[in-house]
Design an enzyme around this catalytic site. Structure first.
Site, PDB file in Angstrom:
ATOM      1  N   ARG A  76      -2.106 -21.345  -6.980  1.00  0.00           N
ATOM      2  CA  ARG A  76      -2.796 -20.024  -7.482  1.00  0.00           C
ATOM      3  C   ARG A  76      -2.356 -19.350  -8.356  1.00  0.00           C
ATOM      4  O   ARG A  76      -2.624 -18.356  -9.152  1.00  0.00           O
ATOM      5  CB  ARG A  76      -3.648 -19.924  -6.362  1.00  0.00           C
ATOM      6  CG  ARG A  76      -5.263 -20.129  -5.731  1.00  0.00           C
ATOM      7  CD  ARG A  76      -5.006 -19.604  -4.559  1.00  0.00           C
ATOM      8  NE  ARG A  76      -5.621 -17.902  -5.718  1.00  0.00           N
ATOM      9  CZ  ARG A  76      -5.227 -16.396  -4.562  1.00  0.00           C
ATOM     10  NH1 ARG A  76      -5.569 -16.864  -3.667  1.00  0.00           N
ATOM     11  NH2 ARG A  76      -5.891 -15.744  -5.037  1.00  0.00           N
TER      12      ARG A  76
ATOM     13  N   CYS B 191      -8.149 -14.840  -1.024  1.00  0.00           N
ATOM     14  CA  CYS B 191      -7.219 -14.933   0.095  1.00  0.00           C
ATOM     15  C   CYS B 191      -7.218 -14.676   1.071  1.00  0.00           C
ATOM     16  O   CYS B 191      -8.090 -13.275   1.535  1.00  0.00           O
ATOM     17  CB  CYS B 191      -5.571 -14.236  -0.610  1.00  0.00           C
ATOM     18  SG  CYS B 191      -3.688 -15.558  -0.878  1.00  0.00           S
TER      19      CYS B 191
ATOM     20  N   ASP C 290       1.998  -8.121  -1.034  1.00  0.00           N
ATOM     21  CA  ASP C 290       2.911  -8.935  -1.985  1.00  0.00           C
ATOM     22  C   ASP C 290       4.694  -9.554  -2.020  1.00  0.00           C
ATOM     23  O   ASP C 290       4.266 -11.123  -2.092  1.00  0.00           O
ATOM     24  CB  ASP C 290       2.158  -9.813  -3.099  1.00  0.00           C
ATOM     25  CG  ASP C 290       0.778  -9.583  -3.558  1.00  0.00           C
ATOM     26  OD1 ASP C 290      -0.064  -9.423  -2.395  1.00  0.00           O
ATOM     27  OD2 ASP C 290       0.285  -9.268  -4.453  1.00  0.00           O
TER      28      ASP C 290
HETATM   29  C1  UD1 Z   1      -4.734  -6.000  -5.227  1.00  0.00           C
HETATM   30  C2  UD1 Z   1      -3.988  -7.643  -5.206  1.00  0.00           C
HETATM   31  C3  UD1 Z   1      -3.601  -8.209  -4.627  1.00  0.00           C
HETATM   32  C4  UD1 Z   1      -2.340  -7.079  -3.890  1.00  0.00           C
HETATM   33  C5  UD1 Z   1      -3.018  -5.804  -3.193  1.00  0.00           C
HETATM   34  C6  UD1 Z   1      -2.391  -4.563  -3.327  1.00  0.00           C
HETATM   35  C7  UD1 Z   1      -4.960  -8.748  -7.705  1.00  0.00           C
HETATM   36  C8  UD1 Z   1      -6.478  -9.531  -8.222  1.00  0.00           C
HETATM   37  N1  UD1 Z   1      -4.413  -8.962  -6.930  1.00  0.00           N
HETATM   38  O1  UD1 Z   1      -5.341  -7.395  -4.704  1.00  0.00           O
HETATM   39  O2  UD1 Z   1      -2.505  -8.939  -4.598  1.00  0.00           O
HETATM   40  O3  UD1 Z   1      -2.390  -8.216  -2.623  1.00  0.00           O
HETATM   41  O4  UD1 Z   1      -4.390  -5.673  -4.817  1.00  0.00           O
HETATM   42  O5  UD1 Z   1      -1.460  -4.454  -4.118  1.00  0.00           O
HETATM   43  O6  UD1 Z   1      -4.510  -7.921  -8.614  1.00  0.00           O
HETATM   44  N2  UD1 Z   1      -9.797  -1.799   0.241  1.00  0.00           N
HETATM   45  C9  UD1 Z   1     -11.345  -0.859   0.690  1.00  0.00           C
HETATM   46  N3  UD1 Z   1     -12.563  -1.157   0.254  1.00  0.00           N
HETATM   47  C10 UD1 Z   1     -12.330  -1.385  -1.133  1.00  0.00           C
HETATM   48  C11 UD1 Z   1     -11.302  -2.184  -1.907  1.00  0.00           C
HETATM   49  C12 UD1 Z   1      -9.847  -2.285  -0.836  1.00  0.00           C
HETATM   50  O7  UD1 Z   1     -11.505   0.102   1.981  1.00  0.00           O
HETATM   51  O8  UD1 Z   1     -12.671  -1.457  -1.903  1.00  0.00           O
HETATM   52  C13 UD1 Z   1      -8.848  -1.906   0.990  1.00  0.00           C
HETATM   53  C14 UD1 Z   1      -8.299  -3.035   1.518  1.00  0.00           C
HETATM   54  O9  UD1 Z   1      -8.669  -3.525   2.489  1.00  0.00           O
HETATM   55  C15 UD1 Z   1      -6.855  -2.577   1.453  1.00  0.00           C
HETATM   56  C16 UD1 Z   1      -6.792  -1.890   0.417  1.00  0.00           C
HETATM   57  O10 UD1 Z   1      -7.824  -1.384   0.340  1.00  0.00           O
HETATM   58  O11 UD1 Z   1      -6.428  -2.606   3.056  1.00  0.00           O
HETATM   59  C17 UD1 Z   1      -5.965  -2.140  -0.591  1.00  0.00           C
HETATM   60  O12 UD1 Z   1      -6.476  -3.259  -1.401  1.00  0.00           O
HETATM   61  P1  UD1 Z   1      -6.466  -3.538  -2.788  1.00  0.00           P
HETATM   62  O13 UD1 Z   1      -5.828  -2.567  -3.532  1.00  0.00           O
HETATM   63  O14 UD1 Z   1      -7.854  -3.536  -3.067  1.00  0.00           O
HETATM   64  O15 UD1 Z   1      -6.054  -4.850  -3.024  1.00  0.00           O
HETATM   65  P2  UD1 Z   1      -7.081  -6.212  -4.171  1.00  0.00           P
HETATM   66  O16 UD1 Z   1      -7.357  -5.029  -5.225  1.00  0.00           O
HETATM   67  O17 UD1 Z   1      -7.871  -6.860  -3.622  1.00  0.00           O
END
Ligand code: UD1
Length: 430
Positions: A397, A117, A305
């Site tokens: 999706r 997304c 979300d």
């Molecule tokens: C998951 C959910 C998504 C939701 C999000 C936050 C799934 C498949 N998707 O996405 O629907 O919107 O959690 O609740 O479960 N970040 C970093 N470095 C990293 C990983 C994350 O800086 O390695 C940051 C991201 O940019 C963001 C924050 O951490 O600002 C939270 O992201 P994250 O919880 O990891 O989201 P997803 O797991 O991708």
């Protein structure tokens, strides 16, 4: 190209059954690769992201027996390949869970960098930091993440940012590492707990999921299990806001009300009645809605979300509301579309200022991403006249039979593929 056509104005009334949680299912299906024996996963949502992940798993040798649209038996005994094809990865970001699962089981994974997304920069540095702390070498070459480890060993890992994906991915790899891992500053979302419970049901030793410290004692093998996925809190919350925005009365069934507390609290604040049952919540919006402020935060805070769904609803609530998005920077793209429907909105950085209007009016809009797309459907249901939504592939999706469930609540919505089908819908409604 499929579109939704909506004739707005009907309050949603009735009962709706919520499907299994997409985001839990993505982690659980990937984790199933780690078992030596077949595992049965039930309450799978029948949505595009899940079907693509299952195809990606089949492509590396997992035998997937889809007993029903909601139940699959996965046999990973013959996984012959640890290289996942980019075709799948570009469609679903969460296929990055295959890195943690393959690394844990086979000490090796080759997975292209994810797409997904378009809601902002989505780095995976924390995932990589975690794998490296467990002893893996991780390189990125030609857009592919290559992770390998002679010895995967326990470690003490502190996550700089609360990340759902990093928590789950590191937890999966650590479940089969040698020794003890402690992950601090973990995400506490219900789907983190669901993936941990699933891994434990296969024989893993994971404690503390649901708190900000997870402790894992690695095991050598994982075994068969039968597991049912938790209900989707975001799908549930979407129907709760659809009830509110259309001034309806909806019983949202097959949910865990505890997971919906942040959503319920906001609905109460804006003037809805919310009644909780053991596995259902009823939302009644009989009075005028009024403004509130909301800021997205990791669980148990208000979910990012669910931000577009509340944003759309506040566009119809009396007074001025402030919505602050603190997780992803690019999640207000639906505001331009909402403005075209007559909303009074202004976006400044990560804040949206919304002055409620009496009515929205239907027009043609595009779904910018999954949740914003669902929110625009809510706007169309509440608006006067006809709304057409393009790019509904995003919505498909993550929402199972969205239009069917909405129709069962009295919504006038149809999925169409041509102007002729749209005309048929118009003629039917008269
Ligand atoms: C998951 C959910 C998504 C939701 C999000 C936050 C799934 C498949 N998707 O996405 O629907 O919107 O959690 O609740 O479960 N970040 C970093 N470095 C990293 C990983 C994350 O800086 O390695 C940051 C991201 O940019 C963001 C924050 O951490 O600002 C939270 O992201 P994250 O919880 O990891 O989201 P997803 O797991 O991708």
């Amino acid at each position: 190209m499929e579109q939704y056509i909506i004739r707005g104005g009907n309050p949603l009334v009735g009962e709706v059954e919520i499907s299994g949680a997409k985001n839990a299912a993505l982690g659980i299906l990937a984790a199933a690769i780690m078992s030596e024996e077949p595992v049965t996963v039930d309450n799978l949502p029948n949505v595009r992201d899940i079907n693509v992940l299952l195809e990606a798993m089949e492509s590396i040798g997992v035998r997937v027996d889809r007993k029903t649209p909601h139940m699959a038996v996965l046999d990973s005994a013959n996984v012959g390949d640890i290289c996942v094809d980019y075709e799948y990865i570009k469609k679903i970001r969460a296929s990055y869970y295959l890195i943690g699962a393959l690394l844990g089981k086979y000490r090796m994974a080759k997975v292209p960098l994810p797409g997904g997304c378009n809601i902002g920069a989505r780095p995976i540095d924390l995932h990589i930091k975690g794998f490296r702390a467990l002893g893996a070498e991780v390189d990125i070459r030609n857009g592919v993440i290559i992770a390998r480890a002679e010895h995967l060993h326990g470690s003490h890992i502190y996550l700089d940012t609360v990340s759902v994906g990093a928590t789950i991915n590191i937890m999966m790899a650590a479940a089969m590492a040698e020794g003890r891992t402690i992950i601090e500053n973990c995400a506490r979302e219900p789907h983190v707990v669901d993936v941990a419970n699933f891994l434990n049901s296969m024989g893993a030793n994971i404690k503390g999921a649901g708190t900000d410290v997870i402790r894992i004692r690695g095991v050598q093998r994982l075994h068969r299990t039968e597991y049912s996925i938790i209900p989707d809190q975001i799908e549930a919350g979407t129907f709760m806001f659809a009830a509110a925005a259309t001034r309806g009365d909806v019983m949202v069934k097959h949910v865990i009300p505890k997971h919906l507390e942040a959503t319920s609290a906001k609905l109460l604040e804006i003037g809805c009645e919310v009644e909780e049952f053991d596995d259902a919540v009823r939302v009644v919006a009989s009075r005028k809605l009024h403004s509130t402020n909301v800021k997205t935060l990791p669980y148990p805070g208000y979910p990012t979300d669910m931000q577009p769904q509340i944003g759309v609803t506040l566009a119809l609530a009396k007074g001025t509301s402030i919505v602050t998005e603190s997780i992803f920077e690019n999640r207000f793209k639906y505001m331009d579309e909402l403005a075209r429907m007559g909303a009074q909105v202004r976006v400044e950085g990560n804040t949206a200022i919304i002055s409620g209007v009496e009515k929205l009016s239907g027009c043609r809009v595009s779904a910018p991403d999954l949740r914003a797309g669902a929110a625009l459907v809510i706007a169309g249901l509440a608006a006067e006249g006809e709304t057409i939504i393009d790019d509904i592939i995003y919505i498909q999706r993550g929402y199972e039979d969205f239009e069917g469930k909405l129709r069962s609540l009295g919504a006038e919505i149809c999925k169409v593929e041509s102007e002729r089908e749209a005309q048929k819908f118009r003629l039917k409604l008269g």
